[in-house]
Scaffold this active site. Structure first.
Site, PDB file in Angstrom:
ATOM      1  N   VAL A   1       0.842  -1.195   0.000  1.00  0.00           N
ATOM      2  CA  VAL A   1       0.000   0.000   0.000  1.00  0.00           C
ATOM      3  C   VAL A   1       0.877   1.245   0.000  1.00  0.00           C
ATOM      4  CG1 VAL A   1      -0.235  -0.077   2.528  1.00  0.00           C
ATOM      5  CG2 VAL A   1      -1.894   1.208   1.180  1.00  0.00           C
ATOM      6  N   SER A   2       0.578   2.190  -0.886  1.00  0.00           N
ATOM      7  CA  SER A   2       1.273   3.474  -0.970  1.00  0.00           C
ATOM      8  C   SER A   2       2.771   3.242  -1.215  1.00  0.00           C
ATOM      9  CB  SER A   2       0.999   4.281   0.299  1.00  0.00           C
ATOM     10  OG  SER A   2       1.370   5.624   0.156  1.00  0.00           O
ATOM     11  N   TRP A   3       3.643   3.720  -0.329  1.00  0.00           N
ATOM     12  CA  TRP A   3       5.082   3.455  -0.469  1.00  0.00           C
ATOM     13  C   TRP A   3       5.324   1.961  -0.587  1.00  0.00           C
ATOM     14  CZ3 TRP A   3       8.846   0.726   2.126  1.00  0.00           C
ATOM     15  CH2 TRP A   3      10.189   1.112   1.933  1.00  0.00           C
TER      16      TRP A   3
END
Length: 285
Positions: free
Chosen positions: A109-111
């Site tokens: 998720v995300s990074w």
């Protein structure tokens, strides 16, 4: 990032481990499932401690869920030196080796979504399926709102609960009523750990290798995400051959929390689908 929790049952607690791998001490969490399905390796968002991933272990009871605090995050000591994405992926591979996991599905998720892409490229034979949430192809991306990105670049949101709650909706695009619940699960990262996570992805992009990823891939994006706009999901969908895109209508950057009842069944269905799925010719979910 948390994935939503139902308080009506006893939590399924992980086994905590503290190995030293390649000279770096890590805090590793393993939620042990029934073993009927392939384990999940989870890469968290920037600055996020592994407690925020706990509901994943509760949701996926048919498989183990493995995650760890990146160096300088949560309760993993800060690293001595900066590292690059390929080195972080190698660290994750060594964690899997340490506990005997040969093949995993990967969720980021995300990074952590960028890290999931790097891991899938670097260790493609050890990855079954790939799930990318609220993420992008790195340097080649449609940027989020400037006010949200300016707050993301500084770890103050992890250090100052009042600041987080005051800026929650502007930062994430999610329901501000979630802010307090999110804040109590946070362990502040070290300044060095947070900075090294930022540096790990400086100049990084997955664009050159995405067309060569062989894995069935589920891309999940919120249409109200202030940090990683939905357009980035369409870029990933175009570049990854066996991929499909799921759009969370009304979802912000933390839709794994805010829309858990919707998104967890989507992930479970994807993981249970036979691997003959060819996303290039299939409609988006």
């Amino acid at each position: 990032m948390p994935v939503g929790k139902t308080p009506s049952h006893t939590p399924h607690l992980p086994k905590m481990r503290y190995p030293t791998i390649g000279g770096q001490k890590l805090r590793v969490a393993i939620w042990e499932g029934s073993g009927r399905a392939r384990p999940i390796l989870f890469f968290n968002g920037i600055g996020a401690n592994l407690e925020l991933a706990a509901p994943l272990g509760e949701a996926f009871t048919d498989r183990d869920v493995i995650t760890f605090d990146m160096p300088g995050i949560g309760k993993s000591p800060a690293p001595r030196w900066p590292y690059r994405a390929w080195q972080a992926a190698r660290l994750a591979r060594k964690v899997l080796d340490e506990y005997g996991y040969d093949e995993v599905d990967v969720l980021g998720v995300s990074w952590g979504g960028a890290m999931a892409q790097q891991f899938a490229m670097q260790y493609r034979r050890r990855v079954g399926k790939l799930m990318l949430a609220a993420t992008s192809a790195g340097m080649v991306m449609v940027p989020g709102k400037p006010k949200a990105l300016s707050k993301l670049a500084h770890p103050r949101r992890y250090l100052d609960p009042a600041y987080l709650m005051r800026n929650f909706e502007q930062l994430y695009g999610d329901d501000p009523d979630m802010a307090e619940t999110h804040a109590i699960s946070i362990l502040p990262p070290t300044a060095r750990g947070y900075m090294f996570q930022l540096l790990a992805m400086a100049g990084w992009t997955s664009v050159p290798f995405l067309p060569f990823l062989p894995h069935p891939t589920l891309i999940m994006m919120g249409d109200r995400d202030n940090i990683v706009p939905l357009a980035n999901g369409h870029i990933l969908k175009t570049l990854i051959p066996r991929s499909r895109l799921y759009v969370v209508n009304g979802g912000g950057h933390l839709f794994l929390v805010s829309r858990a009842d919707e998104i967890i069944p989507v992930m479970q269905d994807f993981l249970d689908t036979p691997e003959e799925f060819e996303g290039a010719g299939a409609p988006a979910l």
